[in-house]
Write an enzyme that holds these catalytic residues in place. Structure first.
Site, PDB file in Angstrom:
ATOM      1  CG  PHE A   1      -1.988  -1.161   1.208  1.00  0.00           C
ATOM      2  CD1 PHE A   1      -1.729  -2.099   1.675  1.00  0.00           C
ATOM      3  CD2 PHE A   1      -3.086  -0.956   0.403  1.00  0.00           C
ATOM      4  CE1 PHE A   1      -2.660  -3.234   1.771  1.00  0.00           C
ATOM      5  CE2 PHE A   1      -3.957  -2.054   0.361  1.00  0.00           C
ATOM      6  CZ  PHE A   1      -3.879  -3.275   0.917  1.00  0.00           C
TER       7      PHE A   1
ATOM      8  CG  ASP B   1       2.962  -8.209   5.182  1.00  0.00           C
ATOM      9  OD1 ASP B   1       2.876  -8.575   3.980  1.00  0.00           O
ATOM     10  OD2 ASP B   1       2.192  -7.669   5.977  1.00  0.00           O
TER      11      ASP B   1
ATOM     12  CE  LYS C   1       2.699 -13.818   0.783  1.00  0.00           C
ATOM     13  NZ  LYS C   1       1.432 -13.423   0.167  1.00  0.00           N
TER      14      LYS C   1
ATOM     15  CG  ASP D   1       0.363 -13.882   3.986  1.00  0.00           C
ATOM     16  OD1 ASP D   1       0.468 -12.850   3.674  1.00  0.00           O
ATOM     17  OD2 ASP D   1       0.578 -14.975   3.215  1.00  0.00           O
TER      18      ASP D   1
ATOM     19  CG  HIS E   1       6.827   4.146  -2.704  1.00  0.00           C
ATOM     20  ND1 HIS E   1       5.524   4.765  -3.204  1.00  0.00           N
ATOM     21  CD2 HIS E   1       7.574   3.811  -3.492  1.00  0.00           C
ATOM     22  CE1 HIS E   1       5.587   4.636  -4.533  1.00  0.00           C
ATOM     23  NE2 HIS E   1       6.935   4.218  -4.823  1.00  0.00           N
TER      24      HIS E   1
ATOM     25  CG  ASN F   1       4.777 -11.998   3.723  1.00  0.00           C
ATOM     26  OD1 ASN F   1       4.774 -10.987   3.004  1.00  0.00           O
ATOM     27  ND2 ASN F   1       3.633 -12.592   4.238  1.00  0.00           N
TER      28      ASN F   1
HETATM   29  C1  LIG Z   1       7.863  -7.760   4.113  1.00  0.00           C
HETATM   30  C2  LIG Z   1       7.189  -7.122   3.416  1.00  0.00           C
HETATM   31  C3  LIG Z   1       6.175  -7.635   2.527  1.00  0.00           C
HETATM   32  N1  LIG Z   1       8.056  -6.451   2.252  1.00  0.00           N
HETATM   33  C4  LIG Z   1       8.689  -5.163   2.405  1.00  0.00           C
HETATM   34  O1  LIG Z   1       8.025  -4.316   3.311  1.00  0.00           O
HETATM   35  C5  LIG Z   1       9.337  -4.619   1.331  1.00  0.00           C
HETATM   36  C6  LIG Z   1       8.967  -3.546   0.464  1.00  0.00           C
HETATM   37  C7  LIG Z   1       9.865  -2.619   0.226  1.00  0.00           C
HETATM   38  C8  LIG Z   1      11.209  -2.989   0.948  1.00  0.00           C
HETATM   39  C9  LIG Z   1      10.916  -4.203   1.984  1.00  0.00           C
HETATM   40  N2  LIG Z   1      10.668  -3.905   3.317  1.00  0.00           N
HETATM   41  C10 LIG Z   1      11.742  -3.520   4.248  1.00  0.00           C
HETATM   42  N3  LIG Z   1      13.098  -3.669   3.708  1.00  0.00           N
HETATM   43  C11 LIG Z   1      14.162  -3.469   4.321  1.00  0.00           C
HETATM   44  N4  LIG Z   1      15.370  -3.533   3.689  1.00  0.00           N
HETATM   45  C12 LIG Z   1      15.826  -3.841   2.533  1.00  0.00           C
HETATM   46  C13 LIG Z   1      14.750  -3.963   1.581  1.00  0.00           C
HETATM   47  C14 LIG Z   1      15.244  -3.923   0.205  1.00  0.00           C
HETATM   48  C15 LIG Z   1      16.678  -3.777  -0.136  1.00  0.00           C
HETATM   49  C16 LIG Z   1      17.266  -4.079  -1.305  1.00  0.00           C
HETATM   50  O2  LIG Z   1      17.671  -4.971  -1.944  1.00  0.00           O
HETATM   51  N5  LIG Z   1      17.381  -2.962  -2.125  1.00  0.00           N
HETATM   52  C17 LIG Z   1      16.968  -1.422  -1.798  1.00  0.00           C
HETATM   53  C18 LIG Z   1      18.053  -3.088  -3.546  1.00  0.00           C
HETATM   54  C19 LIG Z   1      19.388  -2.358  -3.930  1.00  0.00           C
HETATM   55  C20 LIG Z   1      19.910  -2.643  -5.344  1.00  0.00           C
HETATM   56  N6  LIG Z   1      18.583  -2.174  -6.172  1.00  0.00           N
HETATM   57  C21 LIG Z   1      19.261  -2.306  -7.605  1.00  0.00           C
HETATM   58  C22 LIG Z   1      17.400  -2.986  -5.797  1.00  0.00           C
HETATM   59  C23 LIG Z   1      16.907  -2.561  -4.593  1.00  0.00           C
HETATM   60  C24 LIG Z   1      17.629  -3.741   0.990  1.00  0.00           C
HETATM   61  C25 LIG Z   1      17.196  -3.649   2.417  1.00  0.00           C
HETATM   62  N7  LIG Z   1      14.035  -3.376   5.685  1.00  0.00           N
HETATM   63  C26 LIG Z   1      12.708  -3.373   6.169  1.00  0.00           C
HETATM   64  C27 LIG Z   1      11.569  -3.410   5.583  1.00  0.00           C
HETATM   65  C28 LIG Z   1      10.129  -2.971   5.966  1.00  0.00           C
HETATM   66  F1  LIG Z   1       9.507  -4.231   6.127  1.00  0.00           F
HETATM   67  F2  LIG Z   1      10.265  -2.699   7.208  1.00  0.00           F
HETATM   68  F3  LIG Z   1       9.525  -2.048   5.467  1.00  0.00           F
END
Ligand SMILES: CC(C)NC(=O)[C@H]1CCC[C@H]1Nc1nc(Nc2ccc(C(=O)N(C)C3CCN(C)CC3)cc2)ncc1C(F)(F)F
Length: 283
Positions: free
Chosen positions: A31, A161, A145, A143, A33, A148
Protein backbone atom coordinates in the site's frame (compact mmCIF):
# COMPACT_ATOMS: atom_id res chain seq x y z
CA UNK A 1 6.26 15.09 25.77
CA UNK A 2 9.70 13.58 26.66
CA UNK A 3 9.61 9.83 25.92
CA UNK A 4 9.94 7.91 29.19
CA UNK A 5 12.68 5.32 28.47
CA UNK A 6 12.62 3.77 31.95
CA UNK A 7 9.33 1.87 31.66
CA UNK A 8 9.16 -0.20 28.46
CA UNK A 9 5.94 0.47 26.58
CA UNK A 10 5.56 3.77 28.42
CA UNK A 11 7.41 5.48 25.57
CA UNK A 12 4.14 6.66 24.05
CA UNK A 13 6.14 9.24 22.13
CA UNK A 14 4.24 11.11 19.45
CA UNK A 15 6.39 10.69 16.36
CA UNK A 16 6.28 13.12 13.41
CA UNK A 17 8.01 13.18 10.06
CA UNK A 18 10.34 15.89 11.42
CA UNK A 19 11.89 13.30 13.73
CA UNK A 20 13.45 11.59 10.69
CA UNK A 21 15.93 12.21 7.88
CA UNK A 22 14.49 10.32 4.90
CA UNK A 23 16.95 8.27 2.79
CA UNK A 24 16.72 6.14 -0.36
CA UNK A 25 13.56 4.24 -1.28
CA UNK A 26 13.89 0.54 -0.39
CA UNK A 27 11.03 -0.53 -2.62
CA UNK A 28 7.28 -0.73 -2.81
CA UNK A 29 5.06 -2.51 -0.30
CA UNK A 30 1.41 -3.41 -0.94
CA UNK A 31 0.00 0.00 0.00
CA UNK A 32 2.90 2.39 -0.42
CA UNK A 33 6.63 2.96 -0.47
CA UNK A 34 9.29 2.03 2.05
CA UNK A 35 12.20 4.39 2.73
CA UNK A 36 15.46 4.11 4.60
CA UNK A 37 15.32 6.72 7.39
CA UNK A 38 17.33 7.92 10.36
CA UNK A 39 15.72 9.08 13.59
CA UNK A 40 17.46 12.42 14.24
CA UNK A 41 17.86 12.30 18.03
CA UNK A 42 19.26 8.76 18.29
CA UNK A 43 20.75 8.43 14.76
CA UNK A 44 18.94 5.07 14.72
CA UNK A 45 18.48 3.69 11.17
CA UNK A 46 14.93 2.45 10.48
CA UNK A 47 12.65 1.59 7.58
CA UNK A 48 9.73 3.97 7.18
CA UNK A 49 6.72 2.37 5.49
CA UNK A 50 4.40 5.06 4.07
CA UNK A 51 0.79 3.98 3.48
CA UNK A 52 -1.83 6.15 1.77
CA UNK A 53 -5.04 6.42 3.82
CA UNK A 54 -7.05 6.66 0.58
CA UNK A 55 -5.73 3.26 -0.58
CA UNK A 56 -6.28 1.73 2.86
CA UNK A 57 -9.86 2.98 2.88
CA UNK A 58 -10.76 1.77 -0.59
CA UNK A 59 -9.26 -1.66 0.18
CA UNK A 60 -11.01 -1.73 3.60
CA UNK A 61 -7.84 -2.88 5.36
CA UNK A 62 -7.72 -0.31 8.15
CA UNK A 63 -8.78 -2.93 10.76
CA UNK A 64 -6.11 -5.31 9.41
CA UNK A 65 -3.47 -2.57 9.66
CA UNK A 66 -4.54 -1.74 13.23
CA UNK A 67 -4.26 -5.44 14.14
CA UNK A 68 -0.86 -5.69 12.39
CA UNK A 69 0.45 -2.69 14.38
CA UNK A 70 -1.06 -3.96 17.64
CA UNK A 71 0.41 -7.46 17.21
CA UNK A 72 3.83 -6.63 15.74
CA UNK A 73 4.57 -3.77 18.17
CA UNK A 74 4.27 -6.19 21.13
CA UNK A 75 6.41 -8.99 19.68
CA UNK A 76 10.11 -9.07 20.64
CA UNK A 77 12.15 -11.83 18.93
CA UNK A 78 15.41 -11.79 16.91
CA UNK A 79 13.61 -13.41 13.95
CA UNK A 80 10.60 -11.10 13.98
CA UNK A 81 10.92 -7.66 12.40
CA UNK A 82 10.39 -4.99 15.04
CA UNK A 83 7.65 -2.39 14.67
CA UNK A 84 8.84 0.55 16.84
CA UNK A 85 5.83 2.82 16.37
CA UNK A 86 3.60 4.67 13.95
CA UNK A 87 2.20 8.09 13.24
CA UNK A 88 -0.04 9.68 10.62
CA UNK A 89 -0.80 12.96 8.91
CA UNK A 90 -3.66 14.17 6.73
CA UNK A 91 -3.12 11.67 3.92
CA UNK A 92 -0.69 8.98 5.09
CA UNK A 93 0.03 6.47 7.83
CA UNK A 94 3.74 5.89 8.64
CA UNK A 95 5.05 2.65 10.19
CA UNK A 96 8.46 2.91 11.92
CA UNK A 97 9.99 -0.53 11.29
CA UNK A 98 13.30 -2.31 11.85
CA UNK A 99 15.63 -1.98 8.84
CA UNK A 100 16.71 -5.39 7.49
CA UNK A 101 20.09 -4.61 5.93
CA UNK A 102 20.31 -7.63 3.59
CA UNK A 103 16.93 -7.13 1.97
CA UNK A 104 14.13 -9.43 0.88
CA UNK A 105 14.51 -13.21 0.99
CA UNK A 106 12.56 -14.06 -2.17
CA UNK A 107 15.09 -12.17 -4.33
CA UNK A 108 17.89 -14.17 -2.73
CA UNK A 109 15.96 -17.41 -3.44
CA UNK A 110 15.36 -16.37 -7.06
CA UNK A 111 19.07 -15.58 -7.44
CA UNK A 112 20.24 -18.90 -5.94
CA UNK A 113 17.31 -20.86 -7.52
CA UNK A 114 17.30 -23.03 -4.36
CA UNK A 115 19.23 -23.13 -1.07
CA UNK A 116 21.70 -25.67 0.29
CA UNK A 117 20.32 -28.03 2.96
CA UNK A 118 22.37 -26.22 5.62
CA UNK A 119 21.01 -22.81 4.63
CA UNK A 120 17.42 -24.11 4.34
CA UNK A 121 17.62 -25.89 7.71
CA UNK A 122 19.12 -22.83 9.40
CA UNK A 123 16.30 -20.63 8.10
CA UNK A 124 13.56 -23.18 8.93
CA UNK A 125 14.87 -23.61 12.49
CA UNK A 126 14.95 -19.86 13.13
CA UNK A 127 11.43 -19.48 11.71
CA UNK A 128 10.24 -22.36 13.91
CA UNK A 129 11.68 -20.59 16.99
CA UNK A 130 9.94 -17.34 15.96
CA UNK A 131 6.62 -19.15 15.44
CA UNK A 132 6.93 -20.99 18.80
CA UNK A 133 7.33 -17.51 20.35
CA UNK A 134 4.29 -16.15 18.41
CA UNK A 135 2.12 -19.15 19.33
CA UNK A 136 3.13 -18.77 23.01
CA UNK A 137 1.50 -15.33 22.74
CA UNK A 138 -1.56 -16.79 20.98
CA UNK A 139 -0.58 -15.15 17.70
CA UNK A 140 -0.71 -17.10 14.44
CA UNK A 141 0.92 -15.50 11.39
CA UNK A 142 -1.10 -17.28 8.66
CA UNK A 143 0.95 -15.84 5.81
CA UNK A 144 4.45 -17.38 6.03
CA UNK A 145 5.99 -17.14 2.52
CA UNK A 146 9.29 -15.93 0.99
CA UNK A 147 7.81 -12.49 0.14
CA UNK A 148 7.18 -11.85 3.84
CA UNK A 149 10.72 -12.68 4.97
CA UNK A 150 13.61 -10.22 5.23
CA UNK A 151 17.32 -10.75 5.95
CA UNK A 152 19.09 -8.89 8.76
CA UNK A 153 22.65 -7.54 8.73
CA UNK A 154 24.11 -10.82 10.06
CA UNK A 155 22.17 -12.92 7.55
CA UNK A 156 19.40 -13.84 10.01
CA UNK A 157 15.80 -14.18 8.83
CA UNK A 158 13.11 -11.75 9.99
CA UNK A 159 9.39 -12.50 9.69
CA UNK A 160 7.63 -9.30 8.60
CA UNK A 161 4.17 -8.25 7.46
CA UNK A 162 1.80 -9.42 10.19
CA UNK A 163 -1.07 -8.10 8.12
CA UNK A 164 -2.78 -11.50 8.13
CA UNK A 165 -1.86 -12.52 11.69
CA UNK A 166 -4.56 -12.94 14.34
CA UNK A 167 -4.88 -13.49 18.04
CA UNK A 168 -6.28 -17.00 18.16
CA UNK A 169 -8.94 -15.88 20.66
CA UNK A 170 -10.84 -14.30 17.83
CA UNK A 171 -10.06 -16.78 15.03
CA UNK A 172 -11.17 -15.58 11.62
CA UNK A 173 -12.42 -17.61 8.69
CA UNK A 174 -11.22 -14.89 6.27
CA UNK A 175 -9.39 -16.12 3.19
CA UNK A 176 -5.91 -14.59 3.05
CA UNK A 177 -2.55 -14.83 1.28
CA UNK A 178 -1.83 -16.54 -2.04
CA UNK A 179 -3.23 -20.08 -2.24
CA UNK A 180 0.19 -21.76 -2.51
CA UNK A 181 0.90 -21.55 1.20
CA UNK A 182 -2.57 -22.22 2.57
CA UNK A 183 -3.22 -25.57 4.32
CA UNK A 184 -6.32 -27.64 3.51
CA UNK A 185 -8.40 -26.28 6.39
CA UNK A 186 -7.87 -22.71 5.17
CA UNK A 187 -8.55 -23.29 1.47
CA UNK A 188 -11.70 -25.07 2.64
CA UNK A 189 -12.11 -22.05 5.04
CA UNK A 190 -12.96 -24.18 8.05
CA UNK A 191 -11.80 -23.40 11.59
CA UNK A 192 -8.01 -23.20 11.86
CA UNK A 193 -5.39 -22.74 14.56
CA UNK A 194 -1.64 -22.30 15.08
CA UNK A 195 -0.96 -25.52 13.15
CA UNK A 196 -1.61 -23.57 9.94
CA UNK A 197 1.84 -22.03 10.44
CA UNK A 198 3.39 -25.52 10.65
CA UNK A 199 1.89 -26.35 7.24
CA UNK A 200 3.17 -23.07 5.71
CA UNK A 201 6.63 -23.66 7.18
CA UNK A 202 6.61 -27.08 5.51
CA UNK A 203 5.69 -25.46 2.18
CA UNK A 204 8.49 -22.92 2.72
CA UNK A 205 11.05 -25.65 3.55
CA UNK A 206 10.12 -27.46 0.30
CA UNK A 207 10.48 -24.21 -1.69
CA UNK A 208 13.86 -23.43 -0.06
CA UNK A 209 15.14 -26.85 -1.22
CA UNK A 210 13.49 -27.15 -4.67
CA UNK A 211 12.97 -23.50 -5.67
CA UNK A 212 9.23 -24.02 -6.24
CA UNK A 213 6.33 -24.54 -3.79
CA UNK A 214 5.06 -28.17 -3.59
CA UNK A 215 1.50 -27.68 -4.89
CA UNK A 216 2.20 -25.17 -7.64
CA UNK A 217 -0.03 -25.51 -10.72
CA UNK A 218 -1.04 -23.37 -13.68
CA UNK A 219 -4.63 -22.96 -12.54
CA UNK A 220 -5.90 -21.84 -9.11
CA UNK A 221 -8.31 -24.77 -9.14
CA UNK A 222 -5.45 -27.25 -9.68
CA UNK A 223 -3.42 -25.75 -6.81
CA UNK A 224 -6.53 -25.94 -4.62
CA UNK A 225 -7.04 -29.64 -5.49
CA UNK A 226 -3.35 -30.49 -4.97
CA UNK A 227 -3.45 -28.86 -1.50
CA UNK A 228 -6.61 -30.56 -0.27
CA UNK A 229 -5.38 -33.90 -1.62
CA UNK A 230 -1.89 -33.21 -0.22
CA UNK A 231 -0.52 -34.22 -3.62
CA UNK A 232 3.12 -34.07 -2.38
CA UNK A 233 5.77 -35.15 -4.89
CA UNK A 234 9.57 -34.75 -4.62
CA UNK A 235 11.31 -34.05 -7.97
CA UNK A 236 14.46 -36.11 -8.79
CA UNK A 237 16.47 -32.86 -9.12
CA UNK A 238 17.91 -31.12 -7.15
CA UNK A 239 19.01 -34.07 -5.01
CA UNK A 240 17.58 -33.65 -1.49
CA UNK A 241 18.32 -35.85 1.52
CA UNK A 242 15.67 -38.32 2.71
CA UNK A 243 15.88 -36.67 6.15
CA UNK A 244 14.66 -33.38 4.62
CA UNK A 245 11.86 -35.18 2.77
CA UNK A 246 10.90 -36.96 5.98
CA UNK A 247 10.57 -33.63 7.84
CA UNK A 248 8.51 -32.04 5.05
CA UNK A 249 6.25 -35.13 4.92
CA UNK A 250 5.59 -34.79 8.67
CA UNK A 251 4.56 -31.12 8.28
CA UNK A 252 2.41 -31.33 5.13
CA UNK A 253 -0.25 -33.53 6.73
CA UNK A 254 -3.93 -32.87 6.04
CA UNK A 255 -5.14 -33.49 9.60
CA UNK A 256 -3.78 -30.44 11.45
CA UNK A 257 -3.46 -32.31 14.78
CA UNK A 258 -1.14 -34.85 13.08
CA UNK A 259 1.37 -32.19 11.92
CA UNK A 260 4.81 -32.30 13.56
CA UNK A 261 4.71 -29.79 16.47
CA UNK A 262 7.27 -26.98 16.11
CA UNK A 263 9.28 -27.96 19.19
CA UNK A 264 9.58 -31.51 17.75
CA UNK A 265 10.78 -29.97 14.45
CA UNK A 266 13.76 -28.48 16.31
CA UNK A 267 14.71 -32.01 17.43
CA UNK A 268 14.35 -33.57 13.96
CA UNK A 269 17.64 -35.16 12.73
CA UNK A 270 17.67 -33.04 9.53
CA UNK A 271 17.46 -29.82 11.58
CA UNK A 272 19.93 -31.03 14.26
CA UNK A 273 22.47 -32.08 11.62
CA UNK A 274 22.10 -29.06 9.28
CA UNK A 275 20.86 -25.96 11.09
CA UNK A 276 23.36 -23.50 12.52
CA UNK A 277 22.21 -23.04 16.15
CA UNK A 278 22.71 -19.25 15.91
CA UNK A 279 20.18 -19.04 13.08
CA UNK A 280 22.86 -17.36 10.97
CA UNK A 281 23.80 -18.94 7.66
CA UNK A 282 27.55 -18.41 7.21
CA UNK A 283 27.77 -20.07 3.77
C1 LIG B 1 7.93 -7.80 4.32
C2 LIG B 1 7.24 -6.96 3.29
C3 LIG B 1 6.19 -7.73 2.52
N1 LIG B 1 8.24 -6.47 2.37
C4 LIG B 1 8.58 -5.18 2.39
O1 LIG B 1 8.12 -4.42 3.20
C5 LIG B 1 9.59 -4.76 1.33
C6 LIG B 1 8.95 -3.70 0.45
C7 LIG B 1 9.96 -2.68 0.22
C8 LIG B 1 11.24 -3.05 0.95
C9 LIG B 1 10.86 -4.16 1.91
N2 LIG B 1 10.68 -3.67 3.27
C10 LIG B 1 11.79 -3.55 4.10
N3 LIG B 1 13.02 -3.68 3.58
C11 LIG B 1 14.10 -3.59 4.40
N4 LIG B 1 15.35 -3.70 3.88
C12 LIG B 1 15.79 -3.76 2.59
C13 LIG B 1 14.89 -3.93 1.51
C14 LIG B 1 15.39 -3.98 0.20
C15 LIG B 1 16.76 -3.88 -0.02
C16 LIG B 1 17.27 -3.98 -1.43
O2 LIG B 1 17.51 -5.06 -1.91
N5 LIG B 1 17.48 -2.88 -2.18
C17 LIG B 1 17.24 -1.57 -1.67
C18 LIG B 1 17.96 -3.11 -3.53
C19 LIG B 1 19.32 -2.45 -3.73
C20 LIG B 1 19.76 -2.66 -5.16
N6 LIG B 1 18.73 -2.16 -6.12
C21 LIG B 1 19.20 -2.41 -7.48
C22 LIG B 1 17.41 -2.82 -5.94
C23 LIG B 1 16.89 -2.60 -4.54
C24 LIG B 1 17.64 -3.72 1.04
C25 LIG B 1 17.15 -3.67 2.34
N7 LIG B 1 13.98 -3.39 5.73
C26 LIG B 1 12.76 -3.24 6.28
C27 LIG B 1 11.62 -3.29 5.48
C28 LIG B 1 10.25 -3.13 6.10
F1 LIG B 1 9.57 -4.29 6.04
F2 LIG B 1 10.39 -2.75 7.37
F3 LIG B 1 9.54 -2.20 5.47
Amino acid sequence: EKARADVPGAEKKRWTLNDFDIGKPLGRGKFGHVYLAREKRSNHIVALKVLFKSQLQQSQVEHQLRREVEIQSHLRHPNILRLYGYFYDQKRVYLILEYAAKGVLYKELQKCKYFSERRAATYVASLARALIYCHSKHVIHRDIKPENLLIGAQGELKIADFGWSVHTFNRRRTMCGTLDYLPPEMVQSIEHDASVDIWSLGVLCYEFLYGIPPFEAMEHSDTYRRIVQVDLKFPPKPIVSSAAKDLISQMLVKDSVERLPLHKLLEHPWIVQNADPSGIFRG
